[in-house]
Enzyme design. Structure first.
Site, short mmCIF file in Angstrom:
data_model
loop_
_atom_site.label_atom_id
_atom_site.label_comp_id
_atom_site.label_asym_id
_atom_site.label_seq_id
_atom_site.Cartn_x
_atom_site.Cartn_y
_atom_site.Cartn_z
N GLU A 1 -1.95 -9.20 5.14
CA GLU A 1 -1.59 -8.65 6.27
C GLU A 1 -1.41 -7.21 6.38
O GLU A 1 -0.99 -6.59 7.26
CB GLU A 1 -0.34 -9.33 7.21
CG GLU A 1 -0.74 -10.91 7.39
CD GLU A 1 -1.52 -11.73 6.91
OE1 GLU A 1 -0.98 -12.17 5.56
OE2 GLU A 1 -2.87 -12.29 6.85
N ASN B 1 -7.59 -14.38 3.72
CA ASN B 1 -8.40 -13.74 4.62
C ASN B 1 -8.60 -12.22 4.40
O ASN B 1 -7.98 -11.63 3.71
CB ASN B 1 -7.44 -13.96 5.97
CG ASN B 1 -6.25 -12.94 5.74
OD1 ASN B 1 -5.17 -13.34 5.15
ND2 ASN B 1 -6.02 -11.90 6.61
N ASP C 1 -8.27 -16.17 10.70
CA ASP C 1 -6.94 -16.24 9.65
C ASP C 1 -6.84 -17.55 8.76
O ASP C 1 -6.01 -17.98 8.59
CB ASP C 1 -5.60 -15.65 10.30
CG ASP C 1 -4.69 -15.68 8.99
OD1 ASP C 1 -4.94 -15.01 8.18
OD2 ASP C 1 -3.58 -16.24 9.17
O1 LIG Z 1 -2.59 -12.83 3.18
C1 LIG Z 1 -1.64 -12.82 2.46
O2 LIG Z 1 -1.30 -12.22 1.35
C2 LIG Z 1 -0.56 -14.12 2.85
C3 LIG Z 1 0.54 -14.22 1.95
C4 LIG Z 1 1.29 -15.21 2.19
C5 LIG Z 1 2.53 -15.51 1.39
O3 LIG Z 1 2.42 -14.91 0.27
O4 LIG Z 1 3.39 -16.18 1.50
C6 LIG Z 1 1.08 -16.31 3.38
C7 LIG Z 1 -0.09 -15.84 3.95
N1 LIG Z 1 -0.97 -14.81 3.87
C8 LIG Z 1 -0.51 -16.58 5.10
O5 LIG Z 1 -1.58 -16.38 5.57
C9 LIG Z 1 0.22 -18.02 5.40
O6 LIG Z 1 -0.27 -18.74 6.31
C10 LIG Z 1 1.44 -18.17 4.53
C11 LIG Z 1 2.25 -19.26 4.97
C12 LIG Z 1 3.37 -18.88 4.03
C13 LIG Z 1 4.49 -19.76 3.56
O7 LIG Z 1 4.98 -19.49 2.63
O8 LIG Z 1 4.87 -20.65 4.58
N2 LIG Z 1 3.22 -17.85 3.20
C14 LIG Z 1 1.91 -17.21 3.64
#
Ligand SMILES: O=C(O)c1cc(C(=O)O)c2c(n1)C(=O)C(=O)c1cc(C(=O)O)[nH]c1-2
Length: 588
Positions: A171, A261, A303
């Site tokens: 992100e 993504n 996403d």
């Molecule tokens: O694109 C990324 O680098 C990234 C990192 C993380 C993360 O490190 O927890 C999540 C997501 N995306 C993501 O899309 C996502 O749905 C998500 C859920 C969670 C969680 O721990 O509940 N982390 C993340």
């Protein structure tokens, strides 16, 4: 790593996130079983002293329990007999530079172990090896830079003489990679990106294969297979981060994981397939070079990070035993592949409410996108309505379990759809690079038919046959099942819920046999071990993660937390923040 293999052969231990290298989360212990599970009770509990989302689960190695926490990423070695602290490691991390660039709460998915060292991947990207006996730091290495939006949440994995880790920051326009550090001294051995030039991605244009459907079959990726699918330099901020789980097949010497993504969520801004974001990877453990790749969601418009776990099991498909890899993607399709070659054998929806694609065309190997739900086609500053699943996927980070006794996979599921409005966003290092506004709401559709049924549940717990691509049974859960799953030889499956219940179900029918409300919402993974002749099940509770971000980060607005705050508001009525390890065993 020979020691990890040896440890995982003794079911008293739980030495990796998945219980073993294959990521099955299956235990041979059967003292607790589907006949006596109703006699379970909490044996002891332990507060970690930290609030926020507690993901991952405790490791149990040679009679010691190793527990980790979200930021500040404490590691605690516990004596299971006395329930006292043997040692504790509390890293000193800069909250101000790290926390603001973590997308989805300050979670950590757990520890790795090998050759007498406990490995923790800290949020500020410091990878730390601790002496498992004393908790003293053996080595530390910087894996990234939070000033550029890089953080870490993943559990590392020890493979042979190396530690594997990834990177978060999809992100924030971070270019994803996977890195292997020497287990002995932390020196970087290899590092391979998800996007960019062939050598940096670890692709051999002639030898790295990709499946192009039944017509063309497996083909070499060819020259510049990533570069060709991006406009200009966009691959440099192209995402494809690697924040999920890593598995390993010691016989094939291949490691498996998925990439996330592409950077920005606004698809209009980045024409092309955006390879190799959203991809299943098989890499040589020694060199990092990819043996095969398969992109599940080319040119993502929703996403649907492809980072969920890869489970390695051998199954008979169309009468033939295959070494398979099974993956339940965020995009709502469950994939069964030949893990040796990368050939896709099955790709079916594990929740029929999924509508962004009609199906995966087995002739071409690509999903057939429904133009109605294409956020690209509808364009910038236009809301595409009722896309299913929502951005957080038909399933998020909580890993599934597989039981060889039933031949089924047990899937912790989400059941939400979304409205998605992409908008133009400019890249600034270390600043959010999201470019979409999202609201999420209950799917209101039946998982078996996809038809509207007026339901309000946000979650499902589903048994899946990966040989045929069929749902065997599915239970509604009021909230998303964000926890991982455990399956055992006692024919039970165990998972947590966002309200805080630990639930034990019959592996054959899914019927609830036991539940207990722990102090906070569960997004961690229940693990099991044996100590002094008794089987235990332990789980961390502690609401947070993306689903629990509203309470964990104190957010209020409907679209805040990338759309999760509005969707999960009613959690406030059923639980609070916490941070507790709950350990269960049979009553006398
Ligand atoms: O694109 C990324 O680098 C990234 C990192 C993380 C993360 O490190 O927890 C999540 C997501 N995306 C993501 O899309 C996502 O749905 C998500 C859920 C969670 C969680 O721990 O509940 N982390 C993340």
């Amino acid at each position: 790593n020979q020691e990890v293999i040896k440890l995982s052969k003794n079911p008293a231990n739980w030495p990796t996130w998945g219980g073993n290298y294959w990521g099955t989360r299956y235990s041979e212990l059967d003292q607790i079983n589907n006949k006596n599970a109703s006699k379970l009770m909490p044996a002891w509990t332990f507060s970690t002293g930290v609030l926020k989302g507690h993901e991952g689960g405790p490791l149990f190695i040679n009679g010691v329990l190793y527990v980790h926490t979200p930021f500040p990423n404490k590691v605690i070695a516990l004596d299971p007999k006395t329930q006292t602290i043997i040692w504790q490691y509390v890293p000193n991390q800069d909250a101000d530079t790290t926390i603001p660039v973590m997308c989805c709460d300050v979670v950590n998915r757990g520890l790795a172990y090998g050759d007498g060292k406990i490995i923790v991947q800290q949020a500020d990207t410091t990878l730390t090896a601790l002496d498992a006996k004393t908790g003293k730091v053996v080595w530390q290495v910087k894996n990234g830079d939070p000033k550029l939006g890089m953080t870490n949440t993943n559990a590392p994995l020890v493979v042979k003489d190396k530690v594997l880790t990834g990177i978060s920051g999809g992100e924030f326009g971070v270019r994803g990679f996977i890195a292997a550090y020497s287990l002995k001294d932390g020196k970087l051995v290899w590092k391979k990106y998800s996007t960019g030039p062939d050598d940096e991605v670890g692709l051999d244009p002639n030898k790295t294969m990709t499946w192009m459907g039944k017509d063309k079959g497996l083909q070499p990726v060819g020259k510049n297979s990533s570069l060709k699918t991006w406009e200009g330099d966009q691959w440099k901020i192209g995402g494809g981060t690697t924040w999920g789980w890593y598995s390993y097949d010691p016989q094939l010497n291949l490691i498996y994981y998925g990439s996330g993504n592409p950077g920005t969520w606004n698809p209009v801004q980045r024409p092309g397939d955006n390879k190799w974001s959203m991809t299943i990877w098989a890499r040589d453990a020694d060199t990092g070079v990819a043996k095969w790749v398969y992109q599940m969601t080319p040119h993502d418009e929703w996403d649907y990070d492809g980072i969920n776990e890869m489970v390695l099991v051998d199954q008979k498909i169309n009468g033939k035993m295959r070494k398979t890899l099974v993956h339940f993607d965020r995009n709502g399709f469950a994939y069964t592949l030949d893990r040796e070659t990368g050939e896709v054998l099955v790709a079916e929806k594990y929740d029929k409410s999924v509508n962004w694609a009609k199906y995966v065309d087995m002739k071409t190997g690509r999903p057939v996108v429904d133009p109605k739900y294409s956020t690209e086609e509808n364009g910038e500053d236009v809301t595409t309505e009722e896309v299913c699943p929502a951005a957080l996927g038909s399933k998020n980070q909580g890993p599934v379990a597989y039981s060889p006794r039933t031949g089924l996979f047990y899937v912790p599921g989400n059941h939400l759809c979304m409205n998605y409005e992409p908008f133009e966003v400019e890249y600034t290092p270390g600043q959010p690079y999201v470019g979409a506004t999202v609201t999420m709401f209950p799917a209101g559709r039946d998982v078996f038919t996809g038809k509207k049924d007026g339901s309000h549940n946000l979650g499902q717990f589903t048994a899946w046959d990966a040989k045929t691509g069929k749902i065997v049974w599915s239970y509604k859960e009021p909230f998303s099942v964000w926890s991982g799953v455990l399956a055992t030889k006692g024919d039970i499956v165990v998972h947590g819920t966002l309200e805080g219940y630990l639930k034990v179900r019959d592996a054959k029918t899914g019927k609830e046999l036991y539940k207990f409300k722990t102090p906070s919402g569960i997004i961690g993974n229940p693990n099991t071990w044996m100590f002094e002749g008794k089987q235990y099940i332990g789980v961390l509770s502690g609401l947070g993660g993306w689903a629990g971000i509203g309470m964990a980060a104190g957010l209020e607005g409907e679209t805040e937390g990338l759309g999760a705050v509005g969707a999960y508001r009613s959690l406030e009525k059923v639980t609070q923040l916490g941070g507790v390890l709950s350990v269960f065993t049979l009553s006398k």
